[in-house]
Design a protein around this motif. Structure first.
Motif, short mmCIF file in Angstrom:
data_model
loop_
_atom_site.label_atom_id
_atom_site.label_comp_id
_atom_site.label_asym_id
_atom_site.label_seq_id
_atom_site.Cartn_x
_atom_site.Cartn_y
_atom_site.Cartn_z
N VAL A 193 31.35 38.46 22.29
CA VAL A 193 32.77 38.65 22.60
C VAL A 193 33.37 37.35 23.11
N LEU A 194 32.95 36.89 24.29
CA LEU A 194 33.60 35.75 24.92
C LEU A 194 33.43 34.45 24.13
N ARG A 195 32.28 34.25 23.51
CA ARG A 195 32.07 33.01 22.75
C ARG A 195 32.94 32.94 21.50
N GLN A 196 33.50 34.07 21.08
CA GLN A 196 34.34 34.05 19.88
C GLN A 196 35.78 33.62 20.19
N LEU A 197 36.14 33.60 21.46
CA LEU A 197 37.52 33.33 21.85
C LEU A 197 37.70 31.83 22.08
N LYS A 198 38.37 31.19 21.14
CA LYS A 198 38.48 29.72 21.18
C LYS A 198 39.92 29.22 21.25
N ASN A 199 40.87 29.98 20.73
CA ASN A 199 42.26 29.50 20.70
C ASN A 199 42.84 29.44 22.11
N LYS A 200 43.46 28.31 22.47
CA LYS A 200 44.04 28.12 23.81
C LYS A 200 45.50 27.72 23.70
N ARG A 201 46.27 28.13 24.71
CA ARG A 201 47.68 27.74 24.78
C ARG A 201 47.97 27.21 26.17
N THR A 202 48.92 26.27 26.25
CA THR A 202 49.24 25.64 27.54
C THR A 202 49.92 26.63 28.49
N GLU A 203 50.49 27.72 27.95
CA GLU A 203 51.16 28.70 28.82
C GLU A 203 50.17 29.49 29.67
N ILE A 204 48.87 29.44 29.31
CA ILE A 204 47.86 30.19 30.03
C ILE A 204 47.08 29.25 30.95
N ALA A 205 47.18 29.47 32.27
CA ALA A 205 46.47 28.62 33.23
C ALA A 205 45.00 28.99 33.32
N ASP A 206 44.71 30.31 33.21
CA ASP A 206 43.32 30.75 33.34
C ASP A 206 43.16 32.09 32.64
N SER A 207 42.12 32.24 31.82
CA SER A 207 41.88 33.49 31.11
C SER A 207 40.91 34.36 31.88
N ALA A 208 40.97 35.65 31.58
CA ALA A 208 39.97 36.57 32.12
C ALA A 208 38.62 36.25 31.47
N GLY A 209 37.55 36.63 32.13
CA GLY A 209 36.23 36.36 31.59
C GLY A 209 35.19 37.06 32.43
N LEU A 210 33.96 36.65 32.28
CA LEU A 210 32.87 37.26 33.03
C LEU A 210 33.08 37.05 34.53
N GLY A 211 33.23 38.14 35.27
CA GLY A 211 33.45 38.05 36.71
C GLY A 211 34.88 37.76 37.11
N ALA A 212 35.79 37.67 36.13
CA ALA A 212 37.21 37.42 36.41
C ALA A 212 38.02 38.41 35.57
N ASP A 213 38.68 39.34 36.24
CA ASP A 213 39.35 40.43 35.54
C ASP A 213 40.81 40.18 35.22
N CYS A 214 41.36 39.09 35.72
CA CYS A 214 42.79 38.81 35.50
C CYS A 214 42.98 37.45 34.85
N ALA A 215 44.01 37.38 34.00
CA ALA A 215 44.44 36.10 33.45
C ALA A 215 45.65 35.60 34.24
N VAL A 216 45.86 34.29 34.24
CA VAL A 216 46.96 33.69 34.99
C VAL A 216 47.84 32.90 34.03
N ALA A 275 50.30 35.37 24.02
CA ALA A 275 48.99 35.83 24.46
C ALA A 275 48.82 37.31 24.18
N ALA A 276 47.56 37.76 24.25
CA ALA A 276 47.27 39.19 24.07
C ALA A 276 46.03 39.56 24.84
N GLU A 277 46.01 40.77 25.36
CA GLU A 277 44.81 41.38 25.91
C GLU A 277 44.31 42.39 24.90
N LEU A 278 43.00 42.47 24.74
CA LEU A 278 42.40 43.32 23.71
C LEU A 278 41.41 44.29 24.34
N VAL A 279 41.65 45.58 24.11
CA VAL A 279 40.73 46.62 24.58
C VAL A 279 40.12 47.28 23.35
N ILE A 280 38.80 47.37 23.32
CA ILE A 280 38.09 47.98 22.19
C ILE A 280 37.16 49.07 22.71
#
Length: 344
Positions: free
Chosen positions: A15-38, A97-102
């Motif tokens: 999951v996480l290793r597949q996410l590569k696209n980045k935008r300057t509008e996002i300061a920090d993405s959610a990830g392992l141990g981090a539930d919120c994006a900034v 940006a988008a959040e994805l729930v599967i």
């Protein structure tokens, strides 16, 4: 995989290793141990959000995927992202940006999850959207993967002002871009390819099945925003009649439409006739309705960008919603169930 959260090693690897696209509008993405994006601070404009969900098509050849292929509620992951982006663009916003729930059935294995995430990341990257977080869970209550994308866009200060100016729809021209029924035509042609080839030449069937290349409305929405004072609505489930009704109902106005002016591809006519469905009440992702007091100027601006568009009627200050068909005048019905589900 077992019910519950996807195991950490699977989450990191597929999951996480597949996410590569980045935008300057996002300061920090959610990830392992981090539930919120900034989001990074921005001084002008407004945040816009929308949600798009769907039953997801597995990219594998197991029995379940084969059985669900005939179910037209199933869609590729890329279409979920495109629909989300279209909704944001119709609001005048730039998708960011988008959040994805599967939610996955227990029958799904890690390679299938990885393929879904690769498809999601490709779709997001093609739209220049950063996937900033979400959830991936396995449940015995699920028999086919279900995905929900929550999209975020930024509405510029100019677009905010234009949107406010365009809210009074009465007296505005109604413009439709490209052609109606594109999404449904592609779905029906793909589903009924062999039967259609018995009646129609291969080039017509293949062209109809390839209408998914028109799904994006981002170019015409951007052009409309530049034209100023536009109110927009993407045409999707329920077709053009449903979209027009929703716009009129939401604004408390009437409308008059010339049915002969509604833009249809010949491939759509043939496929709909064969499948016995009404193209005016058929999924029409890829087409955008634009309301503007100076419709001709907007159509010319779209033409300059190579985007077909036509004025099909006007919004009125009455409560009547009328469809003109030569000498016949009839009232528009409330939105019906999409015709796609009637297709052979």
């Amino acid at each position: 995989m077992n019910s519950g959260k996807v195991p950490v090693n699977v989450l990191k690897r597929s999951v996480l290793r597949q996410l590569k696209n980045k935008r300057t509008e996002i300061a920090d993405s959610a990830g392992l141990g981090a539930d919120c994006a900034v989001f990074a601070p921005f001084s002008k404009g407004q945040m816009v959000t929308c949600v798009q969900e769907g039953v997801v098509e597995l990219q594998c050849e197991n029995d379940l995927a084969e059985a669900e292929r005939e179910d037209l509620s199933v869609m590729p992951m890329r279409r979920i992202f495109q629909k989300c982006a279209n909704n944001l663009a119709a609001a005048g916003a730039e998708p960011v940006a988008a959040e994805l729930v599967i939610f996955l059935p227990e029958t799904v294995e890690e390679p299938e999850l990885k393929a879904l995430m690769e498809e999601a990341e490709k779709a997001a990257t093609d739209l220049n959207i950063q996937i900033i977080g979400g959830q991936t869970r396995v449940s015995s209550a699920v028999r086919q993967p279900i995905a929900t994308a929550t999209g975020y866009g930024i509405l510029s200060e100019a677009a905010v002002t234009q949107a406010s100016a365009g809210k009074k729809l009465a007296g505005q021209d109604i413009i439709i871009t490209k052609w109606i029924g594109l999404e449904g035509t592609a779905d029906l042609a793909t589903r009924n390819r062999e039967k259609l080839l018995e009646r129609y030449p291969a080039y017509l069937v293949e062209e109809a099945a390839a209408f998914d290349r028109y799904y994006s409305i981002l170019p015409e929405a951007a052009t409309a925003v530049k034209s100023g004072g536009c109110t927009m609505h993407d045409v999707s489930e329920g077709g053009v009649f449903a979209a027009l009704w929703e716009m009129a109902e939401g604004a408390g106005v009437g409308l008059t439409i010339d049915m002969k002016k509604l833009p249809l591809r010949q491939e759509t006519v043939e496929v709909c006739e064969f499948c016995n469905v009404n193209p005016y009440e058929l999924r029409s992702g890829g087409s955008l309705i634009i309301a503007n007091p100076e419709g001709t100027a907007v159509v010319e601006a779209l033409a300059a960008e190579g985007i077909p568009a036509v004025i099909v009627g006007r919004f009125t200050d009455s409560n009547e919603r009328l469809i003109l068909n030569e000498d016949e005048v009839r009232y528009m019905d409330r939105p019906q169930r999409d015709e796609i589900y009637k297709g052979v």
